[in-house]
Write an enzyme that holds these catalytic residues in place. Structure first.
Site, PDB file in Angstrom:
ATOM      1  N   GLY A 178      -4.771   3.527  18.279  1.00  0.00           N
ATOM      2  CA  GLY A 178      -3.696   2.993  17.314  1.00  0.00           C
ATOM      3  C   GLY A 178      -3.425   4.179  16.430  1.00  0.00           C
ATOM      4  O   GLY A 178      -4.459   4.961  16.026  1.00  0.00           O
ATOM      5  N   LYS A 207       0.882  -1.233  -0.002  1.00  0.00           N
ATOM      6  CA  LYS A 207       0.249  -0.036   0.093  1.00  0.00           C
ATOM      7  C   LYS A 207       0.995   1.165   0.076  1.00  0.00           C
ATOM      8  O   LYS A 207       0.556   2.270  -0.333  1.00  0.00           O
ATOM      9  CB  LYS A 207      -0.872  -0.156   1.323  1.00  0.00           C
TER      10      LYS A 207
HETATM   11  P1  ATR Z   1      -1.581  -1.278  10.639  1.00  0.00           P
HETATM   12  O1  ATR Z   1      -1.217  -0.775   9.456  1.00  0.00           O
HETATM   13  O2  ATR Z   1      -2.432  -2.421  10.765  1.00  0.00           O
HETATM   14  O3  ATR Z   1      -2.299   0.234  11.663  1.00  0.00           O
HETATM   15  P2  ATR Z   1       0.816  -0.910  11.949  1.00  0.00           P
HETATM   16  O4  ATR Z   1       1.109   0.222  11.093  1.00  0.00           O
HETATM   17  O5  ATR Z   1       1.763  -1.850  12.512  1.00  0.00           O
HETATM   18  O6  ATR Z   1      -0.498  -1.697  11.649  1.00  0.00           O
HETATM   19  O7  ATR Z   1       0.087  -0.172  13.415  1.00  0.00           O
HETATM   20  C1  ATR Z   1      -0.153  -1.095  14.596  1.00  0.00           C
HETATM   21  C2  ATR Z   1      -0.707  -0.103  15.841  1.00  0.00           C
HETATM   22  O8  ATR Z   1      -1.277  -0.901  16.842  1.00  0.00           O
HETATM   23  C3  ATR Z   1       0.367   0.574  16.474  1.00  0.00           C
HETATM   24  O9  ATR Z   1      -0.748   1.986  16.652  1.00  0.00           O
HETATM   25  C4  ATR Z   1       0.615   0.023  17.511  1.00  0.00           C
HETATM   26  O10 ATR Z   1       0.996   0.889  18.867  1.00  0.00           O
HETATM   27  P3  ATR Z   1       2.714   1.561  18.790  1.00  0.00           P
HETATM   28  O11 ATR Z   1       2.523   2.713  17.863  1.00  0.00           O
HETATM   29  O12 ATR Z   1       2.837   1.673  20.200  1.00  0.00           O
HETATM   30  O13 ATR Z   1       3.519   0.366  18.199  1.00  0.00           O
HETATM   31  C5  ATR Z   1      -0.353  -0.989  17.948  1.00  0.00           C
HETATM   32  N1  ATR Z   1      -0.413  -1.923  18.569  1.00  0.00           N
HETATM   33  C6  ATR Z   1       0.288  -3.067  18.050  1.00  0.00           C
HETATM   34  N2  ATR Z   1       0.381  -4.279  18.971  1.00  0.00           N
HETATM   35  C7  ATR Z   1      -0.072  -3.468  20.393  1.00  0.00           C
HETATM   36  C8  ATR Z   1      -0.041  -4.031  21.734  1.00  0.00           C
HETATM   37  N3  ATR Z   1       0.228  -5.349  21.921  1.00  0.00           N
HETATM   38  N4  ATR Z   1      -0.496  -3.260  22.587  1.00  0.00           N
HETATM   39  C9  ATR Z   1      -0.775  -1.710  22.318  1.00  0.00           C
HETATM   40  N5  ATR Z   1      -0.804  -1.354  20.909  1.00  0.00           N
HETATM   41  C10 ATR Z   1      -0.308  -2.393  19.889  1.00  0.00           C
END
Ligand code: ATR
Length: 291
Positions: free
Chosen positions: A147, A74
């Site tokens: 997120g 993307k």
């Molecule tokens: P996507 O494109 O699906 O949104 P991404 O860009 O990898 O995926 O983003 C993942 C999001 O989920 C981020 O906001 C991440 O928080 P961080 O910025 O602190 O990394 C959040 N996230 C993923 N795993 C998590 C967890 N176990 N607990 C809390 N937040 C999580």
């Protein structure tokens, strides 16, 4: 059958979904079925692509008039557009590309957020995400997005576009702050979320993987804090009922499933590709049969 090659002629519009892996994608079956049912002379192919840039350098036939993008392309897809829609640019990723018939230019869009926002609007009642000029039921609502990744950005921009007051809640505060500043919103951390209750009737959207299979007992917010929300959306679709959605329903909130985002996205993409209204029931049924 997926494609009916006997129907391919000089006027057939060719589309494809660019991704890697791509074998699991439901899109070819979905769009070929929908094209046929609407009487649209088009086909839709799965395209296993390693490098989007190489694909366009070596294989971009002008006969391809539309592409969808899926994981992990993307962001790379955005760099291969001739023009990019402002929201896709702000999100930093595209979900589809459409060739302008007038000059053959490839225009990139991100309709991911329209799928989710449309589903939320539909559940709230009122405008269903189509740009018919009506005021969105999200307007002036407090819209909390959990997120700040790709999906979080898309939802936050979508909320702002619809006139909501956006709050970004993220594990990493810096990322929440960066995104919030772009949507004139407020930033908090995930830890703040349980004590964040400025008003009743807020809207919540989870875009993190917290609660996704196999860790289905996880949830990004405490049950107690859910009392302040009138609607909760979870972008996770495995399982359908996340712990978050179960607890939201127990608290009396409306719930919007992750699958609704995909269904609404398909409506929007179908309309972008064909210029025809989407056969909504057929798309719903086709996706239901294949999930
Ligand atoms: P996507 O494109 O699906 O949104 P991404 O860009 O990898 O995926 O983003 C993942 C999001 O989920 C981020 O906001 C991440 O928080 P961080 O910025 O602190 O990394 C959040 N996230 C993923 N795993 C998590 C967890 N176990 N607990 C809390 N937040 C999580």
């Amino acid at each position: 059958e997926l494609y009916n090659f006997r129907q391919i002629g000089p006027d057939t519009k060719v589309h494809g979904v660019i991704g890697n892996p791509i074998g699991h994608s439901k899109s070819p079956h979905l769009y070929n079925t929908a094209f046929r049912s609407a009487g649209f002379n088009g086909i839709y192919l799965p395209l296993l692509v390693d490098s989007v840039a190489n694909f366009f350098n070596t294989y971009s036939s002008p006969d391809f008039v539309g592409y969808s993008y899926t994981i992990p392309h993307k962001e790379a897809g955005l760099k291969c557009c001739d023009e990019v829609d402002p929201i896709a640019k702000a999100i930093g990723a595209i979900s589809c590309m459409v060739r302008k018939p007038s000059d053959g230019k490839l225009i990139g869009y991100n309709v991911d957020y329209l799928g989710a926002i449309g589903a939320i609007e539909e559940a709230l009642g009122g405008s269903n995400g189509s740009s018919n000029g009506a005021v969105s039921p999200l307007a002036s609502k407090l819209f909390v997005v959990i997120g700040a990744g790709g999906a979080g950005k898309a939802l936050a921009y979508g909320g702002k576009e619809k006139g909501a007051r956006v709050v970004v809640a993220n594990r990493t505060y810096e990322k929440a702050k960066e995104l919030a500043s772009k949507v004139d919103g407020e930033a908090i951390t995930l830890a703040d979320l349980d004590d964040f209750h400025p008003e009743d009737g807020m809207i919540l959207a989870n875009t993190t993987s917290v609660g996704m299979k196999p860790k289905t007992d996880a949830t990004p917010i405490s049950k107690k804090a859910l009392n302040r929300y009138s609607l909760v959306f979870d972008a996770i679709y495995t399982p359908k009922w996340t712990r978050l959605l179960q607890e939201a329903q127990d608290s009396g909130a409306k719930v919007v499933f992750g699958t609704e985002m995909f269904i609404n996205q398909a409506f929007v993409q179908f309309e972008r590709f064909t210029g025809m209204p989407a056969p909504k029931e057929l798309i719903r049924e086709t996706l239901a049969k294949n999930t």
